[in-house]
Motif scaffolding. Sequence first.
Motif, short mmCIF file in Angstrom:
data_model
loop_
_atom_site.label_atom_id
_atom_site.label_comp_id
_atom_site.label_asym_id
_atom_site.label_seq_id
_atom_site.Cartn_x
_atom_site.Cartn_y
_atom_site.Cartn_z
N VAL A 137 0.84 -1.20 0.00
CA VAL A 137 0.00 0.00 0.00
C VAL A 137 0.88 1.25 0.00
O VAL A 137 0.61 2.21 -0.72
CB VAL A 137 -0.96 -0.01 1.21
CG1 VAL A 137 -1.64 1.33 1.39
CG2 VAL A 137 -1.99 -1.11 1.05
N ALA A 138 1.94 1.23 0.79
CA ALA A 138 2.85 2.40 0.84
C ALA A 138 3.52 2.62 -0.51
O ALA A 138 3.63 3.76 -0.97
CB ALA A 138 3.89 2.20 1.93
N ALA A 187 2.36 1.71 -3.45
CA ALA A 187 1.33 2.18 -4.39
C ALA A 187 1.06 3.66 -4.18
O ALA A 187 0.93 4.42 -5.16
CB ALA A 187 0.05 1.37 -4.21
N GLN A 188 0.99 4.09 -2.93
CA GLN A 188 0.76 5.50 -2.64
C GLN A 188 1.94 6.34 -3.12
O GLN A 188 1.75 7.41 -3.70
CB GLN A 188 0.56 5.70 -1.13
CG GLN A 188 0.26 7.13 -0.73
CD GLN A 188 -1.09 7.59 -1.23
OE1 GLN A 188 -2.03 6.82 -1.27
NE2 GLN A 188 -1.18 8.84 -1.62
N LEU A 189 3.15 5.86 -2.92
CA LEU A 189 4.34 6.57 -3.37
C LEU A 189 4.35 6.69 -4.89
O LEU A 189 4.66 7.75 -5.44
CB LEU A 189 5.59 5.85 -2.89
CG LEU A 189 6.93 6.48 -3.24
CD1 LEU A 189 7.05 7.82 -2.53
CD2 LEU A 189 8.06 5.56 -2.84
N ARG A 203 1.73 6.67 -6.85
CA ARG A 203 0.68 7.61 -7.23
C ARG A 203 1.12 9.06 -7.01
O ARG A 203 0.86 9.93 -7.83
CB ARG A 203 -0.58 7.34 -6.41
CG ARG A 203 -1.80 7.13 -7.27
CD ARG A 203 -2.98 6.77 -6.44
NE ARG A 203 -2.62 5.57 -5.68
CZ ARG A 203 -3.16 5.20 -4.55
NH1 ARG A 203 -4.10 5.89 -4.01
NH2 ARG A 203 -2.78 4.12 -3.93
N ASP A 204 1.81 9.31 -5.91
CA ASP A 204 2.27 10.66 -5.62
C ASP A 204 3.32 11.12 -6.62
O ASP A 204 3.37 12.29 -6.99
CB ASP A 204 2.83 10.75 -4.20
CG ASP A 204 1.75 10.62 -3.15
OD1 ASP A 204 0.56 10.77 -3.50
OD2 ASP A 204 2.09 10.37 -1.98
#
Length: 96
Positions: free
Chosen positions: A50-51, A53-55, A57-58
Amino acid sequence: MTAQTTRRPVHAPGVRQRMVRYWIMLATVSRVLRDRRFQERVITAAIGAVALAQLGRDNQARPVRRAASWYSKLGVSEEQAARVREALDLDESSQG
């Protein structure tokens, strides 16, 4: 006895053998799922995924949008922000 008389025909695995295999696999899976270390690894991997994927996306956010947002937060007029956006877009297109 000769080698020819002791040979037996090879049979496909029977239903009973398949059931035994399924029960062994089920017991193994249930034992692994109850293992505390396995649960910790799965949870850690899920949090890491999840981390990441968030990175990802950012990092996909375009610098132009970030700059425009930054300027709007500072209270720069829309006209000035548009000029900055155009300048940044020209810089990106000339580099690419």
